[in-house]
Write an enzyme that holds these catalytic residues in place. Structure first.
Site, short mmCIF file in Angstrom:
data_model
loop_
_atom_site.label_atom_id
_atom_site.label_comp_id
_atom_site.label_asym_id
_atom_site.label_seq_id
_atom_site.Cartn_x
_atom_site.Cartn_y
_atom_site.Cartn_z
N CYS A 136 1.67 -37.93 -20.61
CA CYS A 136 0.43 -38.33 -20.98
C CYS A 136 -0.50 -38.41 -19.84
O CYS A 136 -1.72 -38.77 -19.73
CB CYS A 136 0.17 -39.37 -21.96
SG CYS A 136 0.84 -40.95 -21.46
N ARG A 188 -2.85 3.17 8.78
CA ARG A 188 -3.26 1.90 8.02
C ARG A 188 -1.77 1.25 7.87
O ARG A 188 -0.88 1.56 7.89
CB ARG A 188 -3.49 2.11 6.28
CG ARG A 188 -4.84 3.08 6.28
CD ARG A 188 -4.98 3.27 5.08
NE ARG A 188 -6.16 4.11 4.65
CZ ARG A 188 -7.37 3.78 4.66
NH1 ARG A 188 -7.73 2.41 4.56
NH2 ARG A 188 -8.31 4.56 4.42
N LYS A 195 0.83 -1.15 0.05
CA LYS A 195 0.03 0.05 0.05
C LYS A 195 0.90 1.17 0.11
O LYS A 195 0.63 2.18 -0.71
CB LYS A 195 -0.99 0.11 1.35
CG LYS A 195 -1.82 1.26 1.21
CD LYS A 195 -2.93 0.95 2.27
CE LYS A 195 -4.20 -0.15 2.11
NZ LYS A 195 -4.37 -0.89 3.30
N HIS A 234 -11.03 -44.41 -12.88
CA HIS A 234 -11.61 -44.37 -14.06
C HIS A 234 -12.46 -43.37 -14.54
O HIS A 234 -12.50 -42.78 -15.62
CB HIS A 234 -12.18 -45.98 -14.40
CG HIS A 234 -12.88 -46.07 -15.45
ND1 HIS A 234 -14.00 -45.93 -15.86
CD2 HIS A 234 -12.50 -46.66 -16.70
CE1 HIS A 234 -14.60 -46.59 -16.94
NE2 HIS A 234 -13.54 -46.84 -17.56
N ARG A 281 -5.12 -0.75 -7.40
CA ARG A 281 -4.50 -2.06 -7.16
C ARG A 281 -4.76 -2.78 -8.76
O ARG A 281 -6.00 -2.32 -9.26
CB ARG A 281 -4.92 -2.88 -6.12
CG ARG A 281 -6.11 -3.22 -6.03
CD ARG A 281 -6.54 -3.92 -4.66
NE ARG A 281 -7.74 -3.83 -4.67
CZ ARG A 281 -8.50 -3.97 -3.29
NH1 ARG A 281 -7.86 -4.19 -2.20
NH2 ARG A 281 -9.92 -4.00 -3.35
N TYR A 326 6.46 -32.68 -25.48
CA TYR A 326 5.27 -32.31 -25.56
C TYR A 326 4.54 -32.65 -24.31
O TYR A 326 4.94 -33.70 -23.57
CB TYR A 326 4.49 -33.04 -26.82
CG TYR A 326 4.52 -34.50 -26.52
CD1 TYR A 326 3.52 -35.05 -26.02
CD2 TYR A 326 5.45 -35.29 -27.14
CE1 TYR A 326 3.40 -36.41 -26.01
CE2 TYR A 326 5.68 -36.60 -27.11
CZ TYR A 326 4.21 -37.26 -26.28
OH TYR A 326 4.23 -38.62 -26.12
N SER A 376 6.82 -41.80 -23.29
CA SER A 376 5.76 -40.86 -22.92
C SER A 376 5.64 -41.34 -21.45
O SER A 376 5.32 -42.25 -20.91
CB SER A 376 4.40 -41.17 -23.59
OG SER A 376 3.46 -40.35 -23.06
N GLY A 389 -7.45 -7.47 5.84
CA GLY A 389 -8.14 -7.70 6.95
C GLY A 389 -7.34 -8.31 8.13
O GLY A 389 -7.84 -8.47 9.15
N MET A 415 -4.46 -7.41 9.47
CA MET A 415 -3.87 -6.26 10.55
C MET A 415 -4.59 -5.29 10.74
O MET A 415 -5.58 -5.00 9.92
CB MET A 415 -2.35 -5.98 10.05
CG MET A 415 -1.23 -7.12 9.97
SD MET A 415 0.00 -6.82 9.11
CE MET A 415 -0.33 -6.42 7.54
#
Ligand code: PEP
Ligand code: MG
Length: 931
Positions: A880, A92, A23, A454, A338, A900, A812, A101, A103
């Site tokens: 895979c 703050r 902040k 499955h 922000r 891949y 694979s 929220g 602190m």
């Protein structure tokens, strides 16, 4: 060197969030780019650390605060503690990591009996003044002096009772004034000291309290929960900011805005405001705020300034901003900004548009979206307005939401689904033979099994929602009902499942459909231009293949051939193959399967139009294609019972005729009818050979039964025991390829062997492939291009990868099985039993079936890739297992040099974006390839 503890917003380094907190850094940055931020300054997180260590401000810090307050008075023309134009401030908290929220923050500091009168005169609003006053005393009492809220709440309740109102807002100025006096007395009674009227004393106490809130229980718990380490955030800063008031008349106001619409991404100021109001009023919903668009008419000059603010925020932050503003007597202040949180559709649209507007680069457009978010756009979701409570929660096994009538078996799912009803198939767990039910169901719900069960894997492949392992559901197949706690659901009752979070709801919940927008296509095209990893799909049927192409799959990385065996018209042939008592009998069944598989492969090759298709030879143990022993035993017992009853019934008329001819005549008609229907039934079900067949199947099922089927007679082990099964599959692949080639369709089949543990297994299957390849080329008179490779899903195979790569053109990683094998965790059971507890206790950071375990499984993968490529530098390596669709795991696959990833169709877009991000991270955001 003397340390500086305090930085004015004009001098703090907006990039140094570690020192100034998020902040504070942002307030500095906004101030320095010339936005109208109320003046203020920040005490650093280093001051916080020193304070927490010595229980007092470090030397010199207070003097810096005093000097900064004097500067603040100069900048604002107001006086801290003054009565004419009093300076009020907010104190703050704010650390480098957002901890909303957690602190403390104190508003309106500087109020006391004297300054209050100044504020009342300035605002001409005594109610506002007293309200701010009593709120300040309470907040200060609670946060800075540790007085329990309860005391203030009791006083408030008593006051409301006395006045006869239900709501705080109905209390008048005099009530609030009286309440403030009571609050001050509460503080004195509880702390033994009067409420500090001296604003500087208030400030000193407040700073200490905010620093201490870093070590409050809330904050510590939050940091532990979100794994915020000291390296990420060490202490909170304290931001002292001039209060500005939006309730000083009709030329004042307050609001919140987004620089683009967070729901659609449209480039417009989006938000709401209230005239003559405080920030809290917008949040509290006491008055209905107006849309910012209306400001153009109501406050044209402020609206113009807001447009300017919009442009300046976006050109500076190069990101959609979510900001808060206050107008105090015609002057617009920006209090906070922000990065805006948006839904997936808005993220995609803003990425494409901000690039086109020249605001961001293509790389930033790709990097700013969390790939997992895209899921929202690819599958139906529950309506965002829905707030219902789930009946039960299982594992989120395949994303998307679906409603339908529950049915408890695949046949009913099929018949009712085909009749046009929406169906949710509910099973304890599914088996390959249930596949026809999947085709017709909207979604799948199981009470057992994990995310690689499955049901989960098949549903994901089909893009259908699935909740698995929902253990609260108890299914009664006989009664055709299910109970969840006190609720009983009967077949035909409607439920809704949300496969994104595992929730199950009673009744139909409205859903919103997925859409694949033009912007999404643009973005993913950019992603493909950047990525090194290719993204393939796991698809088992021509329909799945077509859908996967629609999602942009660059080929099929895993076609589980056994899935084709489960269609209703094929299963009986497969069962014949399994039950065969001689090679000839088995071959006869196999000969009938060959043309069917060949046609399937042809369909897939055609759908993939020249893209590679990796076909995996049969993997599951044979018993998975047969009913369970328990089911067969039940059926056989039932049939025996029926047969005996029928026999008795058949004998009954003769007995009755002898004993009571009159009664016999009376019932003859009915008995004839009954006899006829029993005969019909008998013909269908009670013939000896039906019972005999079931008994034979039961014998085979018992013979095939294994204690650990996952480690049993499956994968390549089947191919070695029954070479004729694998040979048929290989022939079907190659012949389908030859037929396609002859039709001028480009095909690139790859044959992959599952569960390989030894080089010898691979060599043996390779010899089948070579032999059949030759025969097919000869008989079809055409060259067929084919690659041969191995799955790496057994630990030993990874350790022998160097030698394996001499016989394999590709590997694979089957990380579902490899994870199971590496941890010795059953992939079917672990997720419902101990894994959630492991994750909660921090023994494992993530569920390893979902997020690739880089330290264990990943090490095996690294070893296999490097050893494999030593002997075969051209070795293609992919993944895979389900991890192939998980963004973090994809980044790892990229980093170890995989070629891949392959994942279920709907995850392909997610994987495409994740693959691009992995490349961009590696190159530090620069596009090095295909750009
Ligand atoms: C795996 O084990 O990762 C894999 C892809 O195979 P399956 O899930 O079919 O066992
Ligand atoms: Mg496997």
């Amino acid at each position: 060197m003397k340390r500086q503890w305090v930085f004015a917003f004009e001098e703090g380094d907006g990039k140094n969030k570690m020192l100034l907190g998020g902040k504070g850094a942002n307030l500095c940055e906004m101030t320095q780019i010339g936005l109208n931020v109320p003046p203020g300054f920040t005490l650093t997180t280093e001051a916080c650390q020193a304070y927490l260590e010595h229980d007092e401000l470090p030397k010199g810090a207070w003097e810096e605060v005093l000097k900064s307050m004097k500067d603040l008075e100069k900048k604002t023309g107001k006086q801290f503690g003054g009565t004419d134009n009093p300076l009020l401030i907010s104190v703050r908290s704010g650390s480098s990591m957002s901890m909303p929220g957690m602190m403390d923050t104190i508003l309106n500091l500087g109020l006391n009996k004297a300054t209050l009168q100044g504020i009342i005169k300035l605002t001409n609003n005594p109610r506002f003044g007293y309200d701010a006053w009593r709120r300040f005393i309470q907040l200060f009492g609670k946060i800075a002096l540790g007085v329990e809220d309860k005391h203030f709440d009791d006083a408030m309740a008593a006051m409301k009772k006395k006045v006869g109102v239900a709501d705080d807002v109905d209390l008048k100025a005099e009530h609030l004034s009286e309440l403030a006096d009571q609050f001050a007395q509460i503080i004195e009674a509880n702390t033994g000291k009067p409420f500090p009227e001296d604003p500087y004393k208030q400030l000193e106490i407040a700073i200490g309290a905010v620093f201490r809130s870093w070590n409050g229980k809330r904050a510590i718990d939050y940091r532990r929960q979100f794994k915020i380490t000291r390296e990420m955030a060490n202490g909170t800063a304290v931001n002292i900011c001039t209060m500005v008031f939006g309730n000083m008349g009709n030329d004042s106001g307050t609001g919140v805005g987004f620089t683009r619409n967070p729901g659609t991404g449209e480039n417009m100021i989006y938000g709401e405001y209230l005239v003559n109001a405080q920030g809290e009023d917008v949040v509290a919903g006491i008055r209905t705020p107006k849309a910012i668009a209306e400001m153009e008419h109501d406050m044209p000059e402020i609206y113009r300034q807001l447009l300017e603010l919009h442009n300046r925020l976006e050109t500076h932050y190069k990101e959609v901003q979510d900001f808060e503003f206050t107008i105090e007597r015609g002057t617009l202040y920006c209090l906070q900004t922000r990065n805006g949180k948006m839904n997936a559709a808005a993220m995609v649209r803003t990425s494409v548009e901000m690039f086109k507007e020249g605001l961001i680069t293509k790389e930033k457009a790709l990097m700013r979206i969390d790939p997992a978010m895209l899921e929202q756009l690819l599958v139906p979701q529950l309506s965002p307005d829905f707030r219902g409570k789930p009946l039960a929660t299982g594992l989120p096994a395949s994303p998307g939401a679906a409603s339908g009538k529950i049915v408890f078996d695949a046949d009913t799912a099929e018949s009712r689904g085909m009749a046009g009803e929406k169906i949710i198939l509910v099973r304890e767990e599914t088996k390959p033979e249930d596949i026809h039910g999947f085709f017709q169901a909207q979604g799948i719900l199981t009470s057992r099994g994990g995310k690689t069960s499955h049901a989960a894997v098949v549903a994901r492949g089909m893009g259908k929602p699935c909740v698995s392992g929902c253990e609260a559901i108890h299914i009664n197949d006989i009664k055709r009902s299910a109970t969840i706690g006190d609720t009983t659901l009967h077949e035909g009752d409607v439920v809704t499942i949300d496969g994104g979070n595992g929730n199950v709801y009673a009744g139909e919940v409205p859903t919103v459909q997925a859409e694949f927008s033009h912007d999404m296509e643009t973005l993913l095209k950019w992603a493909d231009q950047v990525s090194r990893l290719k993204v393939m799909a796991n698809a088992d049927t021509p329909e799945d293949a077509l859908r996967a192409r629609g999602f942009g799959a660059m080929g099929i990385g895993l076609c589980r051939t056994e899935r084709m065996f489960n269609a209703t018209d094929r299963l009986p042939i497969v069962q014949e193959m399994i039950l065969a008592e001689s090679i000839e009998e088995r071959q006869a069944a196999i000969d009938r399967l060959l043309p069917i598989q060949r046609a399937d492969f042809k369909g897939i090759f055609k759908a993939m139009k020249g893209l590679p298709v990796t076909v995996r030879l049969m993997d599951p143990p044979l018993h998975e294609f047969l009913p369970t022993a328990a089911q067969l035993e039940l059926e056989i017992a039932h049939l025996h019972h029926l047969r005996d009853s029928l026999k008795a019934l058949e004998e009954l008329p003769e007995t009755l005729k002898l004993l009571n001819p009159k009664l016999y005549m009376q019932y003859a008609d009915g008995l004839t009818k009954l006899g006829r229907s029993m005969t019909d039934f008998k013909e269908g079900h009670l013939e000896e050979d039906v019972i005999h067949k079931k008994e034979k199947t039961l014998k085979k099922v018992r013979a095939l039964s294994e204690v650990n089927p996952m480690l049993g007679h499956r994968g390549v082990r089947l191919g070695i025991t029954y070479p004729e099964i694998y040979s048929m599959q290989i022939q079907a692949v190659l012949e389908a390829a030859a037929l396609c080639a002859r039709e001028g369709i480009e095909v690139h089949p790859e044959i992959m062997v599952p569960q390989v543990a030894t080089v010898e297994e691979l060599v043996r299957i390779h010899s089948y492939v070579k032999r059949i390849h030759k025969v097919v080329e000869l008989t079809h008179g055409i060259k067929v291009d084919v690659k041969f490779g191995s799955m790496l899903e057994v630990v030993r195979a990874c350790l022998r990868a160097g030698r394996m790569a001499q016989d394999a053109e590709f590997f694979s990683f089957g990380t579902n099985d490899l994870t199971q094998a590496t941890f010795s965790f059953s992939r079917e059971d672990a997720e419902n039993k101990f894994l959630p507890g492991y994750v909660e206790a921090g023994i494992l950071v993530d569920n390893p079936f979902e997020v690739l375990d880089q330290k264990g499984v990943g090490e095996l993968m690294k070893l296999a890739v490097s050893e494999g490529r030593k002997t075969n530098p051209d070795l293609k390596v992919g993944i895979c297992g389900e991890h192939g669709g998980h963004p973090g795991s994809i980044a790892f696959c990229h980093s170890i040099g995989l070629t891949y990833v392959s994942c279920s169709g709907p995850r392909v877009p997610i994987a495409r974006l994740a693959a691009a991000q992995a490349q961009l991270m590696e190159t530090g955001g620069a596009v090095t390839k295909n750009a």
